[in-house]
Design a protein around this motif. Sequence first.
Motif, PDB file in Angstrom:
ATOM      1  N   CYS A   1       0.850  -1.187   0.000  1.00 36.76           N
ATOM      2  CA  CYS A   1       0.000   0.000   0.000  1.00 36.76           C
ATOM      3  C   CYS A   1       0.884   1.233   0.000  1.00 36.76           C
ATOM      4  CB  CYS A   1      -0.903   0.005   1.237  1.00 36.76           C
ATOM      5  SG  CYS A   1      -1.922   1.499   1.387  1.00 36.76           S
TER       6      CYS A   1
ATOM      7  N   ASP B   1      -5.619  -1.507  -6.676  1.00 45.32           N
ATOM      8  CA  ASP B   1      -6.813  -1.011  -5.986  1.00 45.32           C
ATOM      9  C   ASP B   1      -6.609   0.458  -5.655  1.00 45.32           C
ATOM     10  OD1 ASP B   1      -8.091  -3.492  -5.917  1.00 45.32           O
ATOM     11  OD2 ASP B   1      -7.313  -3.999  -3.942  1.00 45.32           O
TER      12      ASP B   1
ATOM     13  N   MET C   1      -8.538   3.837  -3.610  1.00 44.01           N
ATOM     14  CA  MET C   1      -9.596   4.191  -2.673  1.00 44.01           C
ATOM     15  C   MET C   1     -10.623   5.048  -3.402  1.00 44.01           C
ATOM     16  SD  MET C   1      -9.500   6.403   0.856  1.00 44.01           S
ATOM     17  CE  MET C   1      -8.424   5.308   1.755  1.00 44.01           C
TER      18      MET C   1
ATOM     19  N   VAL D   1     -12.219   0.829  -4.470  1.00 37.10           N
ATOM     20  CA  VAL D   1     -12.602   0.171  -3.226  1.00 37.10           C
ATOM     21  C   VAL D   1     -13.091   1.233  -2.240  1.00 37.10           C
ATOM     22  CG1 VAL D   1     -11.766  -1.260  -1.321  1.00 37.10           C
ATOM     23  CG2 VAL D   1     -10.861  -1.609  -3.632  1.00 37.10           C
TER      24      VAL D   1
ATOM     25  N   ARG E   1     -13.772   3.315   1.036  1.00 43.16           N
ATOM     26  CA  ARG E   1     -12.727   3.750   1.968  1.00 43.16           C
ATOM     27  C   ARG E   1     -12.477   2.776   3.103  1.00 43.16           C
ATOM     28  NH1 ARG E   1     -12.663   8.108   6.480  1.00 43.16           N
ATOM     29  NH2 ARG E   1     -14.893   7.830   6.306  1.00 43.16           N
TER      30      ARG E   1
ATOM     31  N   PHE F   1     -10.997  -0.361   1.887  1.00 42.29           N
ATOM     32  CA  PHE F   1      -9.603  -0.106   1.520  1.00 42.29           C
ATOM     33  C   PHE F   1      -8.719  -0.172   2.768  1.00 42.29           C
ATOM     34  CE2 PHE F   1      -5.848   2.256   0.370  1.00 42.29           C
ATOM     35  CZ  PHE F   1      -5.646   1.963  -0.973  1.00 42.29           C
TER      36      PHE F   1
END
Length: 142
Positions: A27, A70, A72, A100, A102, A105
């Motif tokens: 991430c 992905d 947010m 995705v 929030r 996520f």
Amino acid sequence: MLLGLDPLLTGDLLAALDAMGHSDALCLADAHFPADRLANRLLDFPGITTPGLLRAVCTVLPLDDAPAVDLMQSADGEVLPVQHELAAAAGVGLDGVRLVERHDFYDLAGSAYLIVRTGETRTYGNVIVRKGVVPAPAGAER
């Protein structure tokens, strides 16, 4: 610094990327992201944009099959300029990303192998990518 590597790729980041296995998640988060609360492993890259760091990471990290990227989802569902930049930095079009919600996520980020907090100040400048299989070098015997 090393030849052939983007200077944004520090030793700590490279070691973490190398240690990741197939389908492990990374991430890259903006400065607003609750990274300290969610991260199992955390690196800080203040002053660097999320798209800039993603572009550098993608020079050494192959992306997994879908969903490889992905983003947010913004509160109003609009795809923001920073998200267009993230898709481009990952080398995929917007049709190659999954938006995705929030809180979902956050759940995905909390299970990521590594969270890297950037200095990105634009909201929704967050992305999760998954490591693909690193191909064997040409001519390598197994």
